[in-house]
Design an enzyme around this catalytic site. Structure first.
Site, PDB file in Angstrom:
ATOM      1  N   LYS A  16       0.835  -1.195   0.000  1.00  0.00           N
ATOM      2  CA  LYS A  16       0.000   0.000   0.000  1.00  0.00           C
ATOM      3  C   LYS A  16       0.875   1.252   0.000  1.00  0.00           C
ATOM      4  O   LYS A  16       2.096   1.175   0.173  1.00  0.00           O
ATOM      5  CB  LYS A  16      -0.917  -0.005   1.220  1.00  0.00           C
ATOM      6  CG  LYS A  16      -0.189  -0.008   2.548  1.00  0.00           C
ATOM      7  CD  LYS A  16      -1.150  -0.173   3.716  1.00  0.00           C
ATOM      8  CE  LYS A  16      -0.393  -0.182   5.044  1.00  0.00           C
ATOM      9  NZ  LYS A  16      -1.302  -0.343   6.189  1.00  0.00           N
ATOM     10  N   TYR A  41      16.917  29.344  10.445  1.00  0.00           N
ATOM     11  CA  TYR A  41      15.803  30.205  10.819  1.00  0.00           C
ATOM     12  C   TYR A  41      15.675  30.347  12.337  1.00  0.00           C
ATOM     13  O   TYR A  41      16.090  29.471  13.092  1.00  0.00           O
ATOM     14  CB  TYR A  41      14.487  29.633  10.275  1.00  0.00           C
ATOM     15  CG  TYR A  41      14.381  29.662   8.771  1.00  0.00           C
ATOM     16  CD1 TYR A  41      14.117  30.849   8.104  1.00  0.00           C
ATOM     17  CD2 TYR A  41      14.528  28.500   8.028  1.00  0.00           C
ATOM     18  CE1 TYR A  41      14.004  30.875   6.719  1.00  0.00           C
ATOM     19  CE2 TYR A  41      14.418  28.510   6.653  1.00  0.00           C
ATOM     20  CZ  TYR A  41      14.154  29.706   6.000  1.00  0.00           C
ATOM     21  OH  TYR A  41      14.048  29.735   4.634  1.00  0.00           O
TER      22      TYR A  41
END
Length: 355
Positions: free
Chosen positions: A35, A252
């Protein structure tokens, strides 16, 4: 394209993992779960290799995954393809066209299958304690006691909720409940175990096991296992080598300020390539024969601390693979190997090899 991240899928390692699972579950059918596009590695490619290895039954989650897998396998590989979502009302014609086997998980799906015309091959999912999906024991008893008209059951299955914790009492509870459920349909092939359950012992294996993550490199108990090989290797090139001086910030925000002068390599991969942003400051990378701390992960770039190790642009950094098992990456980011694999982005250039 040497400036991009690269995902290498080792089909021979996949074959060896499949054979390992076959040896552990000797005498039991091993049916791969492919899957989510084969856990992010390409369902058609990995399933064709698994067919070569001897797999004849496969599991997917969604109807369209089953349709795509049927096309990907082609007419020369007439595998049984089970759909874990079951039979969504109104989709019976599509199920028949692609010769799929829906796993019925509630009474509405059972009724939809009965209304689908000539007997439809189906699996029956009985809930033994996950409380997520599955028929109740009473539902199953009703089917067994004359309620199977219009159905052609070919598999009885359930799913373990705590198999990665071998000592968890829920495992024994679910096993007992599954045995009781099976007593209603004793001649129907049965399946309880996925990857972890396969390794719990023979009493959990029944007629079929359904491994997923352990085929693709994840240890059965959410930690590296020497019996399971890495199938996916993600690596990326160094773009820059630089020094961040003491007192300066990296990346950041203001949370990462260097306490000392720190030499880093900036690498061309980030969360746009499937890595988890929260791995910054926690995950590791493999470079120049050793593990290196990953300091930040941004969308397109990450930085690793390299000390005095020589480095230059273009050298490759392993972010997941033989030297960095996917379970280690998962542990560093508070998740499971399954998520690390299915998050892999199509931006990384893919190649399939046989080692």
């Amino acid at each position: 394209m040497p400036h991009r991240a690269r995902l290498t899928v080792d089909l021979s390692a996949l074959d060896r993992n499949y054979r390992t699972l076959c040896a552990v579950a000797a005498g039991t059918e091993v049916a791969p779960v492919v899957k989510a596009d084969g856990y992010g590695l390409g369902a058609s490619r990995v399933s064709r290799r698994l067919w070569e290895s001897g797999a004849r039954s496969f599991f997917v989650a969604r109807l369209d995954e089953g349709e795509a897998l049927r096309k990907g396998l082609g007419e020369t590989r007439p595998a049984r393809i089970f759909v874990l979502d079951g039979l969504v009302p109104g989709t019976a014609d599509r199920v028949r066209r692609s010769d799929l086997i829906p796993i019925l998980a509630d009474p509405g799906q059972v009724e939809a299958a009965r209304q689908a015309g000539p007997q439809l091959a189906v699996g029956l999912h009985v809930d033994t304690g996950m409380n997520r999906q599955g028929l109740s024991p009473d539902d199953l008893a009703g089917i067994a006691c004359g309620g199977s008209a219009g159905l052609k059951p070919v598999l009885l299955m359930s799913h373990l909720g705590s198999a990665t914790l071998p000592g968890d009492p829920r495992n024994a509870l679910q096993l007992a409940r599954f045995r009781e459920a099976r007593s209603w349909l004793p001649d129907l092939p049965a399946s309880l175990a996925a990857s972890a359950g396969t390794f719990l012992g023979p009493e959990w294996r029944f007629d079929m096991v359904r491994p997923g993550v352990s085929l693709f490199g994840g240890g059965p108990f959410e930690r590296p296992d020497p019996r399971i090989e890495a199938v996916a290797t993600l690596d990326a090139p160094v773009l820059y080598v630089r020094t961040v001086e003491a007192g300066e910030w990296l990346g950041y925000g203001s949370g990462l300020r260097m306490a000392r002068s720190t030499r880093i390599a900036v690498v061309a991969a980030g969360y746009a390539d499937g890595l988890l942003r929260r791995g910054g400051g926690r995950a590791e990378a493999w470079f120049a024969g050793a593990r290196r701390p990953v300091r930040i992960i941004n969308m397109d770039l990450l930085a690793i601390e390299i000390g005095e190790t020589p480095a230059k642009p273009g050298e490759r950094v392993e972010l997941m693979g033989p030297n960095l098992p996917v379970d280690d990456l998962a542990a560093a980011t508070d998740t499971v190997a399954h998520e690390c694999l299915v998050r892999l982005s199509t931006r990384a250039r893919r190649s399939y090899v046989r080692s």
